[in-house]
Write a protein that holds these residues in place. Structure first.
Motif, short mmCIF file in Angstrom:
data_model
loop_
_atom_site.label_atom_id
_atom_site.label_comp_id
_atom_site.label_asym_id
_atom_site.label_seq_id
_atom_site.Cartn_x
_atom_site.Cartn_y
_atom_site.Cartn_z
N PHE A 84 0.85 -1.19 0.00
CA PHE A 84 0.00 0.00 0.00
C PHE A 84 0.88 1.24 0.00
N ASP A 86 0.01 4.58 -1.83
CA ASP A 86 -0.51 5.82 -2.40
C ASP A 86 0.30 7.01 -1.88
N ARG A 89 -1.11 8.74 1.38
CA ARG A 89 -1.74 7.89 2.40
C ARG A 89 -1.41 8.33 3.82
N ASP A 156 -5.56 4.52 5.31
CA ASP A 156 -6.22 3.62 4.36
C ASP A 156 -6.48 2.25 4.99
N HIS A 157 -6.59 2.20 6.31
CA HIS A 157 -6.67 0.91 6.99
C HIS A 157 -7.98 0.18 6.72
N LYS A 158 -9.03 0.89 6.38
CA LYS A 158 -10.27 0.22 5.97
C LYS A 158 -10.04 -0.56 4.69
N ASP A 159 -9.32 0.04 3.74
CA ASP A 159 -9.01 -0.64 2.48
C ASP A 159 -8.09 -1.83 2.71
N GLN A 162 -10.14 -4.70 4.08
CA GLN A 162 -10.97 -5.29 3.03
C GLN A 162 -10.14 -6.16 2.10
N LYS A 163 -8.95 -5.69 1.75
CA LYS A 163 -8.07 -6.48 0.89
C LYS A 163 -7.62 -7.75 1.60
#
Length: 242
Positions: A84, A86, A89, A156-159, A162-163
């Motif tokens: 991760f 970005d 981020r 971005d810990h929600k993403d 989910q991943k």
């Protein structure tokens, strides 16, 4: 030297701009859960446990260190599932909210406020064996949450979660996921409920049982007598992890 100053000096021992975030999955009361940490000075937001890699250790060593310190466990089932990176981020304001104001101009913090690329792992643990450890210096809490009832998350810990969940679902046919999430012995119903919880859907009982038995990964033990009028189910355990 105060605690904040000590922490800043420790940062000199870490590799800059590369971090690890870990999605720690547990299964309890028919719920898939995730361990999250609440950091002081972040207005109630929660994060995944993780951290930076020391200069004198490898990535795997760093991950083992973090998880042992946070959960008290070793030999945890781990899977890397993504990078991760970005550009935006992590913001400077986010970092400044974590650091006491008297250290905002410290040159040692410049790299912390810059770009950070994170390696995502998920860990599978038996819920009852985990002893979550709170870091008093910057944690408010370290708690389990139902995967479907997550609090407000930072960065971005929600993403990332989910991943991690998507990867776990894909791995169900290739890894003995239940080996690490269930206690040593369990019923077929409990195993099915674990799979249904991870997948987020119901499975046909006969088809699931046939599939599990055909894989030749289970050893059937004595029946589990509960005193109820219904037929006592058999207990099972996994033969091995291979």
């Amino acid at each position: 030297m105060d605690a904040a100053e000590t922490a800043l000096n420790v940062f000199d021992n870490y590799i800059k701009h590369i971090a690890i975030d870990c999605v720690i999955f547990g299964f309890h009361n028919n719920e898939l859960k995730v361990l999250l940490v609440k950091i002081k000075n972040l207005d109630g937001c929660w994060m995944l446990p993780g951290g930076f890699i020391q200069r004198a250790e490898g990535v795997d060593e760093a991950l083992d260190r973090m998880l042992k310190d946070r959960t008290g466990l070793t030999n945890i089932h781990l899977e890397q599932f993504g990078i991760f990176g970005d550009v935006n981020r992590v913001s400077r304001n986010f970092i400044l909210n974590l650091i006491p104001s008297e250290h905002h101009d410290d040159s040692r913090l410049n790299w912390l406020a810059g770009r950070v690329i994170s390696i995502g792992y998920y860990a599978l643990v038996e819920y009852s064996k985990v002893k979550p450890k709170v870091y008093e210096f910057y944690d408010e809490a370290f708690e389990w949450f139902n995967i479907n009832e997550l609090p407000t998350l930072s960065l971005d810990h929600k993403d990332i979660i989910q991943k991690g969940l998507e990867t776990l679902r894909m791995m169900l046919d290739y890894k003995l996921v239940g080996f690490d999430l269930l206690p040593e012995t369990f019923t077929m119903q409990e195993l099915q409920k674990l799979y249904e919880t991870i997948l987020g859907k119901e499975l046909r009982r006969d088809s699931f049982q046939r599939k599990m038995l055909d894989m030749n990964i289970l050893e059937r033990l004595e029946k589990k007598y509960t005193g109820a009028a219904n037929k006592a189910p058999y207990l099972y355990r996994f033969k091995d992890k291979s």
